[in-house]
Design a protein around this motif. Structure first.
Motif, mmCIF file in Angstrom:
data_model
loop_
_atom_site.group_PDB
_atom_site.id
_atom_site.type_symbol
_atom_site.label_atom_id
_atom_site.label_comp_id
_atom_site.label_asym_id
_atom_site.label_seq_id
_atom_site.Cartn_x
_atom_site.Cartn_y
_atom_site.Cartn_z
ATOM 1 N N ASP A 42 0.847 -1.178 0.000
ATOM 2 C CA ASP A 42 0.000 0.000 0.000
ATOM 3 C C ASP A 42 0.889 1.236 0.000
ATOM 4 O OD1 ASP A 42 -2.191 -1.563 0.087
ATOM 5 O OD2 ASP A 42 -2.406 -1.489 2.263
ATOM 6 N N LEU A 43 0.485 2.251 -0.740
ATOM 7 C CA LEU A 43 1.288 3.458 -0.860
ATOM 8 C C LEU A 43 0.550 4.655 -0.287
ATOM 9 C CD1 LEU A 43 2.479 2.868 -4.509
ATOM 10 C CD2 LEU A 43 3.852 2.620 -2.462
ATOM 11 N N TRP A 76 -1.905 13.732 -13.028
ATOM 12 C CA TRP A 76 -1.441 12.427 -13.465
ATOM 13 C C TRP A 76 -2.620 11.475 -13.514
ATOM 14 C CZ3 TRP A 76 3.353 11.285 -15.174
ATOM 15 C CH2 TRP A 76 4.390 12.168 -14.867
ATOM 16 N N PHE A 77 -2.677 10.659 -14.559
ATOM 17 C CA PHE A 77 -3.682 9.600 -14.666
ATOM 18 C C PHE A 77 -2.968 8.273 -14.484
ATOM 19 C CE2 PHE A 77 -5.587 13.167 -16.724
ATOM 20 C CZ PHE A 77 -6.949 13.058 -16.474
ATOM 21 N N ASP A 78 -3.501 7.425 -13.606
ATOM 22 C CA ASP A 78 -2.822 6.177 -13.308
ATOM 23 C C ASP A 78 -3.686 4.988 -13.680
ATOM 24 O OD1 ASP A 78 -4.418 7.074 -10.925
ATOM 25 O OD2 ASP A 78 -3.898 5.061 -10.245
ATOM 26 N N LYS A 79 -3.015 3.901 -14.007
ATOM 27 C CA LYS A 79 -3.722 2.661 -14.351
ATOM 28 C C LYS A 79 -2.812 1.486 -14.042
ATOM 29 C CE LYS A 79 -5.984 0.189 -18.160
ATOM 30 N NZ LYS A 79 -7.289 0.066 -17.503
ATOM 31 N N ARG A 80 -3.359 0.487 -13.364
ATOM 32 C CA ARG A 80 -2.629 -0.759 -13.160
ATOM 33 C C ARG A 80 -2.861 -1.672 -14.362
ATOM 34 N NH1 ARG A 80 -0.367 -2.014 -8.277
ATOM 35 N NH2 ARG A 80 -0.927 -0.752 -6.470
ATOM 36 N N LEU A 81 -1.790 -2.302 -14.826
ATOM 37 C CA LEU A 81 -1.888 -3.205 -15.966
ATOM 38 C C LEU A 81 -1.994 -4.668 -15.521
ATOM 39 C CD1 LEU A 81 0.731 -1.528 -18.308
ATOM 40 C CD2 LEU A 81 -1.704 -1.034 -18.057
ATOM 41 N N THR A 263 -6.546 -3.737 -7.491
ATOM 42 C CA THR A 263 -7.321 -2.498 -7.562
ATOM 43 C C THR A 263 -6.348 -1.344 -7.725
ATOM 44 O OG1 THR A 263 -7.305 -2.020 -5.186
ATOM 45 C CG2 THR A 263 -9.001 -3.544 -5.993
ATOM 46 N N ARG A 264 -6.870 -0.142 -7.887
ATOM 47 C CA ARG A 264 -5.982 0.992 -8.106
ATOM 48 C C ARG A 264 -5.102 1.285 -6.895
ATOM 49 N NH1 ARG A 264 -8.901 5.983 -10.998
ATOM 50 N NH2 ARG A 264 -6.777 6.741 -10.819
ATOM 51 N N SER A 265 -5.565 0.940 -5.697
ATOM 52 C CA SER A 265 -4.807 1.302 -4.507
ATOM 53 C C SER A 265 -4.087 0.132 -3.853
ATOM 54 C CB SER A 265 -5.730 1.947 -3.466
ATOM 55 O OG SER A 265 -6.722 1.023 -3.045
ATOM 56 N N ARG A 307 -14.692 -1.823 -0.008
ATOM 57 C CA ARG A 307 -15.754 -1.468 -0.960
ATOM 58 C C ARG A 307 -15.322 -0.333 -1.876
ATOM 59 N NH1 ARG A 307 -20.602 -3.983 0.245
ATOM 60 N NH2 ARG A 307 -20.694 -4.930 2.319
ATOM 61 N N ASP A 308 -14.576 0.615 -1.341
ATOM 62 C CA ASP A 308 -14.112 1.729 -2.168
ATOM 63 C C ASP A 308 -13.175 1.247 -3.268
ATOM 64 O OD1 ASP A 308 -15.574 3.491 -0.670
ATOM 65 O OD2 ASP A 308 -13.875 4.196 0.542
ATOM 66 N N ASP A 309 -12.387 0.210 -2.983
ATOM 67 C CA ASP A 309 -11.454 -0.313 -3.979
ATOM 68 C C ASP A 309 -12.166 -1.059 -5.091
ATOM 69 O OD1 ASP A 309 -9.261 0.735 -2.721
ATOM 70 O OD2 ASP A 309 -8.712 -1.111 -1.680
#
Length: 330
Positions: A42-43, A76-81, A263-265, A307-309
């Motif tokens: 987690d960051l 910045w726009f982020d996306k996990r691949l 998830t994004r986070s 749930r938010d993730d």
């Protein structure tokens, strides 16, 4: 503004979300040629992107170790691949030589492994002139472009501490900076995997094991009756049902693949306690039956996810050795 150029587009950002992050990407670190590190953690929010001392932009300007990337004028726009790769995109980054362009930072286990700059030209003649200048400066540094990457890249240059690749278009071009050609090949493999993602209900193989994802559901409880376990108020269980088929000629006691929910986070691992409650409720016993040759058996993994993730799209990753299946979950 700048749009991704033809063939290169697939190597930059594939379908970045339209929702920006908090304006700054998380702290990530790179050592040239090093792409392996501890698993993703987690960051904390609002941290800066740090550049290494031996990494330079294409114009040759070295960046001091620990110095941060200038803020993106917009966001910045982020996306996990997948579970290890992510991208950060700034669509109007102020390039020191060409003005505004698109900057994409590729990370692997939170380490920068490639940086891509895409710029647009006023016309085709201007593009040719700008590219030719780069080619002439780096002629003595040319390395062969691998055949598999020949349709994507025009030139690759070895600058000792890092490599540079050039991809040309009629009204723009892109330059990639990376540790070595193996990184470029890995990113191309990632692009090919994204171009044809797996689908629920179809068979896919990882080595000698075949998988078929049956369903992905959200549940507040797992188990039955007294053997029931409830998720936390701010979480939900994501139940993944699938079938696994052993195509090897040896008995396999356990499914050899590792499952993760991305998830994004955060990258989630299966919840052992929730899975134990789920297994207790399975009356057939098939969930623990060994996998004999050509046998097909049902299996389940359970994740407890904030749930938010899970409110936004997530990825289900099935990984075995260096091969992966990456499902997009809506």
């Amino acid at each position: 503004m700048i749009r991704r150029i033809a063939a290169l587009a697939l190597l930059v950002v594939v379908g970045c979300d339209d929702k920006p992050s908090d304006g700054l990407p998380p702290t990530v670190v790179i050592a040239a040629g090093e792409t392996n590190s501890a698993p993703t953690e987690d960051l904390p929010a609002k941290r800066h992107l740090e550049w290494p001392g031996d990494f330079a932009l294409w114009n040759g300007t070295n960046i001091e170790d620990g110095r941060v990337l200038p803020p993106c004028p917009a966001s910045w726009f982020d996306k996990r691949l997948d579970d290890t790769y992510a991208v950060w995109k700034c669509s109007n980054y102020p390039d020191v030589s060409f003005g505004k362009g698109e900057l994409v930072v590729h990370t692997h286990h939170n380490r920068i492994v490639m940086v891509t700059t895409t710029v647009a030209c006023a016309d085709e003649a201007a593009c040719v002139a700008q590219r030719q200048k780069l080619i002439e400066i780096n002629t003595s540094r040319n390395v062969a472009v691998p055949a598999k990457l020949g349709k994507l890249f025009d030139n690759i240059w070895n600058l000792n501490t890092y490599h540079v690749a050039l991809s040309a278009g009629h009204l723009g071009f892109s330059v990639m900076y990376f540790a070595d050609v193996a990184v470029l090949q890995a990113m191309n493999d990632l692009r090919e995997r994204q171009a044809n993602p797996p689908r629920i209900g179809r068979d896919y193989s990882l080595g000698d094991i075949r998988y078929r994802l049956k369903s992905v559901t959200h549940e507040n409880d797992v188990g039955r009756g007294k053997s029931r376990w409830s998720s936390k108020n701010d979480s939900v269980f994501v139940v993944v049902d699938y079938e696994v088929e052993n195509r090897s000629r040896t008995i396999v006691q356990e499914d050899p693949a590792e499952f993760s929910l991305v998830t994004r986070s955060k990258v989630y691992a299966p919840d052992v306690k929730a899975e134990d409650y789920h297994r207790r409720a399975d009356r057939t016993g098939l969930l623990v039956t060994p996998l004999e040759y050509k046998s097909r058996r049902p299996r389940t993994h359970v994740f407890e996810v904030k749930r938010d993730d899970i409110a936004r799209s997530a990825l289900l990753v099935i990984a075995r050795d260096d091969d992966k299946l990456v499902y997009q979950l809506e």
